[in-house]
Design a protein around this motif. Structure first.
Motif, short mmCIF file in Angstrom:
data_model
loop_
_atom_site.label_atom_id
_atom_site.label_comp_id
_atom_site.label_asym_id
_atom_site.label_seq_id
_atom_site.Cartn_x
_atom_site.Cartn_y
_atom_site.Cartn_z
N SER A 214 0.83 -1.21 0.00
CA SER A 214 0.00 0.00 0.00
C SER A 214 0.86 1.26 0.00
CB SER A 214 -0.95 0.00 1.21
OG SER A 214 -0.25 0.26 2.42
N LEU A 215 1.99 1.24 0.70
CA LEU A 215 2.91 2.39 0.68
C LEU A 215 3.53 2.56 -0.70
CD1 LEU A 215 4.78 2.04 4.12
CD2 LEU A 215 2.72 3.34 3.59
N ILE A 216 3.91 1.45 -1.32
CA ILE A 216 4.50 1.52 -2.66
C ILE A 216 3.50 2.09 -3.65
CG2 ILE A 216 5.35 0.12 -4.58
CD1 ILE A 216 6.50 -1.82 -2.45
N ILE A 217 2.28 1.61 -3.62
CA ILE A 217 1.26 2.09 -4.56
C ILE A 217 0.97 3.57 -4.32
CG2 ILE A 217 -1.17 1.86 -5.23
CD1 ILE A 217 -0.88 -1.16 -4.58
N PHE A 218 0.90 3.98 -3.06
CA PHE A 218 0.68 5.38 -2.74
C PHE A 218 1.79 6.24 -3.35
CE2 PHE A 218 0.80 9.24 -0.31
CZ PHE A 218 -0.51 9.47 0.10
N LEU A 219 3.04 5.83 -3.17
CA LEU A 219 4.15 6.60 -3.71
C LEU A 219 4.19 6.57 -5.23
CD1 LEU A 219 6.86 5.48 -1.13
CD2 LEU A 219 5.90 7.77 -1.34
N GLU A 220 3.83 5.43 -5.83
CA GLU A 220 3.79 5.35 -7.29
C GLU A 220 2.79 6.35 -7.85
OE1 GLU A 220 4.92 3.15 -9.93
OE2 GLU A 220 6.60 2.62 -8.64
N ILE A 221 1.70 6.59 -7.13
CA ILE A 221 0.67 7.52 -7.58
C ILE A 221 1.08 8.96 -7.29
CG2 ILE A 221 -1.69 8.33 -7.11
CD1 ILE A 221 -2.50 5.41 -6.81
N VAL A 222 1.48 9.23 -6.06
CA VAL A 222 1.73 10.60 -5.62
C VAL A 222 3.06 11.14 -6.16
CG1 VAL A 222 2.14 12.05 -3.59
CG2 VAL A 222 0.32 10.35 -3.56
N VAL A 223 4.07 10.29 -6.21
CA VAL A 223 5.41 10.73 -6.65
C VAL A 223 5.61 10.50 -8.14
CG1 VAL A 223 7.89 10.39 -6.34
CG2 VAL A 223 6.37 10.32 -4.35
N LYS A 224 5.23 9.32 -8.61
CA LYS A 224 5.45 8.98 -10.02
C LYS A 224 4.27 9.35 -10.92
CE LYS A 224 9.30 6.34 -9.46
NZ LYS A 224 10.55 6.35 -10.25
N PHE A 225 3.09 9.57 -10.31
CA PHE A 225 1.87 9.90 -11.05
C PHE A 225 1.51 8.77 -12.02
CE2 PHE A 225 -0.98 13.21 -12.96
CZ PHE A 225 -1.52 13.62 -11.77
N HIS A 226 1.64 7.54 -11.56
CA HIS A 226 1.46 6.37 -12.41
C HIS A 226 0.03 5.83 -12.35
CE1 HIS A 226 5.92 4.91 -12.82
NE2 HIS A 226 5.64 5.96 -13.57
N LYS A 227 -0.35 5.23 -13.47
CA LYS A 227 -1.55 4.40 -13.50
C LYS A 227 -1.14 2.97 -13.15
CE LYS A 227 -2.78 5.92 -17.59
NZ LYS A 227 -3.47 6.15 -18.88
N LEU A 242 -6.65 -3.67 -2.85
CA LEU A 242 -7.43 -2.46 -3.11
C LEU A 242 -7.92 -1.83 -1.82
CD1 LEU A 242 -9.59 -3.54 -6.19
CD2 LEU A 242 -7.75 -1.85 -6.17
N GLN A 243 -8.33 -2.65 -0.87
CA GLN A 243 -8.80 -2.12 0.40
C GLN A 243 -7.67 -1.45 1.18
OE1 GLN A 243 -12.42 -5.41 0.78
NE2 GLN A 243 -10.85 -5.34 2.36
N GLN A 244 -6.48 -2.03 1.11
CA GLN A 244 -5.31 -1.41 1.76
C GLN A 244 -5.00 -0.06 1.12
OE1 GLN A 244 -2.98 -2.28 4.17
NE2 GLN A 244 -3.96 -4.17 4.85
N VAL A 245 -5.11 0.01 -0.21
CA VAL A 245 -4.85 1.27 -0.91
C VAL A 245 -5.86 2.33 -0.49
CG1 VAL A 245 -4.81 2.38 -3.18
CG2 VAL A 245 -3.73 0.14 -2.86
N TYR A 246 -7.14 1.96 -0.45
CA TYR A 246 -8.16 2.92 -0.04
C TYR A 246 -7.89 3.41 1.38
CZ TYR A 246 -12.58 5.19 0.85
OH TYR A 246 -13.52 6.14 1.16
#
Length: 583
Positions: A214-227, A242-246
């Motif tokens: 969940s931390l990796i996905i958060f950073l991929e979105i916020v820092v890398k702006f990735h889909k 998905l629940q962890q990400v939410y």
């Protein structure tokens, strides 16, 4: 070297093996099919129930006296009369306790003479399902034929990950999350974020794999702006991530706009995360608007099965980063279905837990590995080496049996919820083994009776019912134990609703203070016949490691050692470990 023809051959071998197995199964008498957990008889169609699913499938309800089958949600089934293989082709929508099932039927497949199926005993068999035409050939047509592509394909060339700007990734982690992380967690997050092509994270039980993801996905979105696209071997794995990400984004919704977090698939497979008003928090869509998702520059997270990537649910979807969760259960072809859609792949899993399900014995050894195991080298993964779940002696037990003693416990010492003179209940004896002399096969009344009595004792000692679960290799034994709960006058109705008895695969990803494992089988011939299924270390690892403080293992170990001990040396280790107490 894996080639396109290996992928095609895998699908063909699996499909033909499934067909051959199904045809042979359907030739057996109904009682033999039931014994193999592949059928249910004396099934009755509920005349008063007729609903429609969110996808406009017809829903039917059936009831039965005894369900020993290992059917799973979403599985293709055939409801028919005895003596004919013509019937209602359907899928298992959901279970209603042990005595009822909701089936869904594609409307064009509804029989015109449905009235003929009421008020007569029916049989529910597993149906033959072949996905080659509908899914696999579409995938194969998208695969590159160029030999150079396959020579440099990641699965054939698991080179050292291309790590760039590691310092920048470490700085991003510390800027965004002011939280204390263990060294292995930091390494996994930083290397995954900094990798340009791929990275692996091995997460033994309770080591926080989902938290790290969940931390990796958060950073991929916020820092890398990735889909990001998340795939997995089943809907449960995808939903958990998905629940962890939410949960990671929700507390910051006033600071950071909530990105798209969605699941693609049937409504009954959606993530169940809800708010206080009962509203679902993760969007579920039956069919994804792929052109919009591919064209938008907005980041987001989409959970989808590999199959749906090549069906009308999500055909053509692409992403910057692919997350494969529970990659230790993913076959190589299924993982590749997602890998060719992404610029970067992060595989999280554990090849020491449940393996991929492969039907054909003709699949070559190199194609029987999980994608995680196939890619794993000495320098392309991080082992999350600290269990937050298990107490120290219990973790040591699991680590010594299954992880070469490399996993340590965060919790020092034993749990202290119950400290008493009886080692069966006292938490300062974390691993207890009890011999039950019974010759059962898929169910053991003696083990069930002992387990129910043991649960009564834990409840009297003050252990909450919600913190107790029983696991068994067979649905039949789980059902026998649940019936024992319901009949027991010493267990309140409220506690009965909170107690869990189920098969091992249903409990992966969950945990309880107390886990009781029923080996069930005591019949010598059945032990020999089913040994590979019953005593596989991956399965036992998952079962034992659900426990936080107390593990009780019940079985006819004299018969197990006599009939399966030589082929499964970890059974002796399980019984003779220094942390075991025999009662």
């Amino acid at each position: 070297m894996i080639k396109k023809e290996d992928i095609s051959n895998f699908f063909n071998l699996e499909a033909e093996a499934a067909k051959k197995s199904w045809e042979a199964l359907m030739k057996l008498p109904i009682n033999d099919r039931i014994r193999k957990r592949k059928a249910i008889k004396d099934v009755f169609l509920d005349r008063g129930y007729r609903e429609m699913s969110d996808e406009n499938f017809v829903l039917l309800k059936v009831s039965m006296g005894l369900n020993l089958a290992d059917f799973k949600e979403g599985e293709g089934l055939l409801l028919h009369k005895e003596g004919t293989s013509i019937g209602i082709k359907c899928a298992l929508n959901s279970f209603i306790g042990d005595e009822g099932i909701i089936l869904e039927v594609f409307p064009p497949k509804m029989p015109a003479n449905l009235e003929d199926y009421f008020d007569v005993p029916l049989i529910l068999d597993r149906d033959m399902v072949d996905l080659r035409d509908s899914v696999y050939y579409s995938f194969l047509s998208s695969l590159n034929n160029d030999p150079d592509f396959w020579e440099h394909c990641l699965l054939n060339d698991p080179h050292s990950p291309k790590i760039e700007d590691r310092d920048k990734s470490e700085e991003a982690l510390d800027d965004v999350f002011q939280i204390e992380l263990l060294p292995a967690q930091r390494e996994a997050i930083i290397n995954s974020l900094a990798a340009n092509d791929y990275y692996l994270i091995q997460g033994p039980p309770g080591t926080g794999k989902s938290f790290v993801l969940s931390l990796i996905i958060f950073l991929e979105i916020v820092v890398k702006f990735h889909k990001i696209v998340i795939i997995g071997p089943n809907h449960m794995a995808i939903n958990n991530t998905l629940q962890q990400v939410y949960d990671r984004f929700a507390p910051l919704k006033d600071v950071i706009p909530m990105p798209l977090v969605a699941k693609v698939g049937q409504s009954y497979n959606r993530p169940l995360l809800k708010d206080e008003e009962g509203n679902f928090l993760v969007d579920n869509v039956n069919y994804l608007n792929v052109p919009y998702v591919n064209s938008t520059e907005l980041p987001g997270v989409i959970g989808i099965t590999p199959h749906s990537l090549y069906s009308r649910r999500g055909r053509g979807l692409k992403c910057d980063t692919l997350i494969i969760d529970e990659a230790g259960q993913m076959t190589i072809p299924l993982a590749l279905m997602g890998m060719i859609k992404a610029e970067k792949v992060i595989l999280a899993g554990d090849h020491k837990q449940l393996p991929p399900i492969i039907t054909s014995e003709e699949v070559p050894d190199y194609m029987q590995k999980s994608a995680f195991e196939a890619l794993m080298t000495d320098d392309n993964y991080t082992l999350l080496d600290t269990s937050f779940r298990m107490c120290e002696p219990l973790c040591e037990y699991v680590s010594d049996l299954f992880y070469d003693s490399k996993v340590k416990a965060k919790k020092q010492g034993c749990g202290d919820m119950v400290i008493c003179a009886d080692p069966l209940y006292s938490f300062d004896k974390p691993v207890v083994i009890h011999q039950v002399e019974d010759n059962g096969c898929q169910a053991s009344d003696k083990e069930a009776e002992y387990i129910v009595n043991t649960i009564v004792g834990f409840l009297k000692e003050g252990v909450p019912a919600k913190e107790i679960a029983v696991l068994a290799p067979f649905r039949a034994q789980a059902a026998t134990i649940r019936r024992g709960f319901r009949k027991c006058k010493d267990i309140s109705e409220e506690d009965k609703s909170k107690l869990v008895a189920d098969t091992v695969d249903k409990m992966q990803g969950q945990e309880r203070e107390v886990i009781i494992y029923s080996f069930t089988a005591g019949d010598p011939d059945y032990i020999s016949e089913m040994a590979d299924f019953l005593y596989k270390p991956n399965k036992l690892n998952v079962a034992f490691s659900r426990a936080k403080s107390k593990l009780i293992i019940v079985g006819n170990f004299d018969k197990i050692l006599e009939n399966a001990g030589d082929g499964f040396p970890h059974i002796k280790g399980m019984l003779n470990h220094k942390n075991v107490t025999m009662v």
